[in-house]
Design an enzyme around this catalytic site. Structure first.
Site, PDB file in Angstrom:
ATOM      1  N   THR A  60       0.792  -0.665  -0.413  1.00 47.62           N
ATOM      2  CA  THR A  60      -0.152  -0.304  -0.072  1.00 47.62           C
ATOM      3  C   THR A  60       1.327   1.222   0.216  1.00 47.62           C
ATOM      4  O   THR A  60       0.813   2.081  -0.771  1.00 47.62           O
ATOM      5  CB  THR A  60      -1.516  -0.193   1.058  1.00 47.62           C
ATOM      6  N   ARG A 109      -2.671   4.980   7.481  1.00 46.85           N
ATOM      7  CA  ARG A 109      -2.787   3.218   8.038  1.00 46.85           C
ATOM      8  C   ARG A 109      -2.946   3.880   9.340  1.00 46.85           C
ATOM      9  O   ARG A 109      -1.853   3.799  10.155  1.00 46.85           O
ATOM     10  CB  ARG A 109      -2.167   2.730   6.872  1.00 46.85           C
TER      11      ARG A 109
HETATM   12  N1   CP Z   1      -2.634  -5.250   0.825  1.00 48.11           N
HETATM   13  C1   CP Z   1      -1.427  -4.828   1.451  1.00 48.11           C
HETATM   14  O1   CP Z   1      -2.669  -3.639   2.073  1.00 48.11           O
HETATM   15  O2   CP Z   1      -0.845  -4.993   1.803  1.00 48.11           O
HETATM   16  P1   CP Z   1       0.342  -4.281   2.765  1.00 48.11           P
HETATM   17  O3   CP Z   1      -0.047  -4.597   4.511  1.00 48.11           O
HETATM   18  O4   CP Z   1       1.753  -4.786   2.181  1.00 48.11           O
HETATM   19  O5   CP Z   1      -0.015  -2.792   2.911  1.00 48.11           O
END
Ligand code: CP
Length: 313
Positions: A60, A109
């Site tokens: 992400t 996030r």
């Molecule tokens: N799909 C996804 O959110 O991967 P990451 O946690 O690596 O960002």
């Protein structure tokens, strides 16, 4: 400038109409050459994206950064409390206000549900939820849908099984709502302990969206077009013993896919739920899916940042 995409932020997939989603997927398709470095775009020249990541991320974070840079924009941000002044006690609200004054958009996030929503209400730049705890991951859903549409030419009427940790997996929460807009035949396959949350099932029922539930992948594997597998989210279990009991509930390997006509998707990271021997089979779409994050996130950034409706408030 487009008129159809009127969202000010990307917080929940529930805020998207089917037309909004189709619009972003169409825009993403147009940006594929730029995403692959086969064409140059200056669409976001001079624009800066702020990144506030409080949980680990590979795809992400890096695909948002890639998307921004492919559009000639730039990124600033941090990926932990300890590398920001929150370590000294500054609030997340003040931190977000600082990034607002430096940036044209914000990607967040966080381990707590609702944090992106809260930040979106206190800043005047578009906010994108890049995963909030066990809540939602709306931009992942858009790239998941893009991957299905690229594969089959349509999303309607596909037979899709969402498999694994449906309780804590934010990608499948967002995806279930979105697939509901497309008359998809959805089956939720999980151990009883990790069933899709009741409030999501209730929302689907309220909207007359049909779904099935099963604990045994073997019951459905012959009848699906897409096996959407997910990681058991160890970090969200209150009790690690509970995690250990079900961590290997569904292990997919090459042998069990023999003779099947389906693609395997996974938001990644995988731990051991997909054997490495699946990587070289015709079923593997999880790496393509991860690449599709770039054109899809380019489309989202371009439309949100160039069309910032929050200045109108
Ligand atoms: N799909 C996804 O959110 O991967 P990451 O946690 O690596 O960002």
């Amino acid at each position: 400038m487009i008129e159809i995409f009127n969202l000010k932020n990307v917080i929940s997939i529930k805020d998207f109409s089917k037309e909004d989603i189709n619009y972003i997927l169409d825009e993403a398709k147009k940006l594929e050459k730029v995403a692959k470095s086969q064409a140059i775009s200056n669409d976001l020249n001079g624009k800066i994206l702020g990144m506030m990541f409080f949980e680990p991320s590979t795809r992400t974070k890096l695909s948002f950064e890639t998307a921004m840079k492919r559009l000639s924009g730039a990124c600033v941000g941090f990926d932990s409390v300890s590398s920001s002044s929150m370590e000294k006690g500054e609030s997340i609200a003040d931190t977000a206000k600082m990034l607002e004054s430096y940036c044209d958009g914000l990607v967040i996030r966080h381990e707590l549900e609702g944090v992106s929503q809260f930040i979106s209400e206190i800043v005047n730049i578009p906010v994108i939820n890049a995963g909030d705890g066990a809540g939602q991951h709306p931009t992942q859903t858009l790239l998941d849908l893009y991957t299905m549409r690229e594969e089959f030419g349509h999303i309607e009427n596909l037979n899709v099984a969402l498999v694994g940790d449906l309780k804590y997996g934010r990608t499948v929460h967002s995806l279930a709502y979105a697939l509901g807009l497309y008359n998809v035949n959805m089956t939720f396959v999980s151990p009883n302990e990790l069933r899709m949350p009741k409030e999501i099932l209730r929302d689907l029922e309220k909207n007359n969206i049909k779904y099935k539930e099963n604990t045994d992948l073997n019951d459905v594997i012959d009848d699906i077009d897409v096996l959407y597998d997910t990681r058991i989210q160890k970090e969200r279990f209150p009790d690690v013993e509970e995690y250990l009991k079900i961590k290997d509930a569904y292990l997919i390997n090459k042998k069990m896919l023999e003779g099947k006509d389906l693609i395997v998707m996974h938001p990644l990271p995988r731990i051991n739920e997909i054997d490495y021997d699946v990587d070289d089979t015709k079923h593997n779409r999880y790496f393509k899916q991860a690449f599709n994050a770039v054109p899809v996130r380019m489309a989202i950034l371009k439309n949100l940042i160039l069309n910032n409706k929050k200045f109108e408030d």
